[in-house]
Scaffold this motif. Structure first.
Motif, PDB file in Angstrom:
ATOM      1  N   ARG A 184       1.374  -3.953   7.143  1.00 25.64           N
ATOM      2  CA  ARG A 184       0.165  -3.315   6.611  1.00 25.64           C
ATOM      3  C   ARG A 184      -0.811  -2.968   7.726  1.00 25.64           C
ATOM      4  N   SER A 224       0.839  -1.208   0.000  1.00 26.19           N
ATOM      5  CA  SER A 224       0.000   0.000   0.000  1.00 26.19           C
ATOM      6  C   SER A 224       0.874   1.259   0.000  1.00 26.19           C
ATOM      7  N   THR A 253      -3.480  -4.428  -1.783  1.00 32.41           N
ATOM      8  CA  THR A 253      -4.053  -3.294  -1.074  1.00 32.41           C
ATOM      9  C   THR A 253      -3.593  -2.003  -1.733  1.00 32.41           C
ATOM     10  N   ARG A 254      -4.572  -1.221  -2.187  1.00 31.54           N
ATOM     11  CA  ARG A 254      -4.283   0.026  -2.903  1.00 31.54           C
ATOM     12  C   ARG A 254      -3.409  -0.213  -4.131  1.00 31.54           C
TER      13      ARG A 254
END
Length: 267
Positions: free
Chosen positions: A160, A35, A92-93
């Motif tokens: 994360r 991310s 993620t992202r």
């Protein structure tokens, strides 16, 4: 990305956390940050990127500012369905970064000027480790020590869940535990507080406990808590008062309560 077998993609698709850890053995290996926020905090802390794996739409989106800081670092990209096929899960992202691990500091180095530290004994779930690291950073702990069986704070999920705070608070692994590790704490002038349910426990708001100049707060494993040997070696056994018949909190939730109550309020 057109060739899934490209060796440059091994670190994202075909090496597990253990293999990444040993990538440059005997030197520190690699880890994967996930991310833009986590990667940004790692960069701010001076961690060195090796390459990026980015979903194509994020090149000019959420990843843009991070990539702009890393001129000359390879960026591998594809559409979301290709990356999911490659890595086995949704990014993620839409962004991963392979980074070099630093050489860890010693216990003495990170505790030298500390007044409040957290010690994790055999906390093996990376989600819990990440959540505890985030609470420690947010609630004014000076450092975190982990026993060898603990999940590594740089594992992808731990970093994360911590929202990148693993790069903001000093941490390292202890020596042989509990004998060597507990002696190190005593030599450094710390009083030790075992978070445990016991008939001999003091409440977490005990005035004597809160007034200690240097305090190490010890949290145990998810299932069994702290070992009897560790509890017996501590200066305090501390409990969080419970209501409605609840006997205990998850270790991550308990850490937030303990860190808030016992933090150094002078800073």
């Amino acid at each position: 990305i057109t060739d899934f077998s490209a060796p440059e993609l091994d670190i994202y698709a075909r090496l597990n956390e253990n293999q990444l850890f040993r990538y440059y053995e005997p030197e520190p290996g690699l880890f994967i940050a996930e991310s833009p926020k986590v990667i940004e905090r790692a960069l701010n802390a001076g961690y060195e990127p090796i390459s990026f794996l980015v979903e194509k739409k994020h090149i000019e989106g959420e990843a843009k500012d991070v990539l702009a800081r890393c001129s000359g670092i390879p960026v591998y990209t594809a559409e979301s369905d290709i990356l999911t096929q490659l890595t086995g899960f949704q990014l993620t992202r839409g962004m991963l970064c392979a980074m070099k691990r630093p050489k860890l500091p010693t216990v003495e180095e990170i505790c030298k000027n500390a007044s409040r530290i957290a010690v994790l004994e055999d906390v093996v779930n990376p989600t819990n480790v990440g959540a505890i690291m985030r609470s420690a950073a947010a609630l004014n702990m000076d450092a975190v020590l982990l026993t060898k069986p603990c999940s590594d704070p740089l594992y992808r999920r731990a970093a994360r869940v911590s929202m990148g705070t693993v790069f903001q608070i000093p941490w390292t692994f202890t020596g042989a535990w509990p004998e060597e590790g507990m002696q190190q704490l005593k030599n450094l002038g710390f009083k030790t507080a075992a978070m445990a349910l016991s008939d001999n426990s003091v409440s977490i708001d005990d005035p004597g406990l809160m007034a200690e100049e240097k305090l190490a707060i010890l949290m145990g494993s998810e299932g069994d808590g702290l070992t009897e040997q560790t509890i017996a070696s501590c200066d305090y056994t501390v409990k969080i008062p419970m209501y409605h018949g609840v006997d205990s909190l998850n270790v991550a939730a308990a850490s937030a309560v303990a860190f808030w109550q016992l933090r150094n309020k002078g800073e």
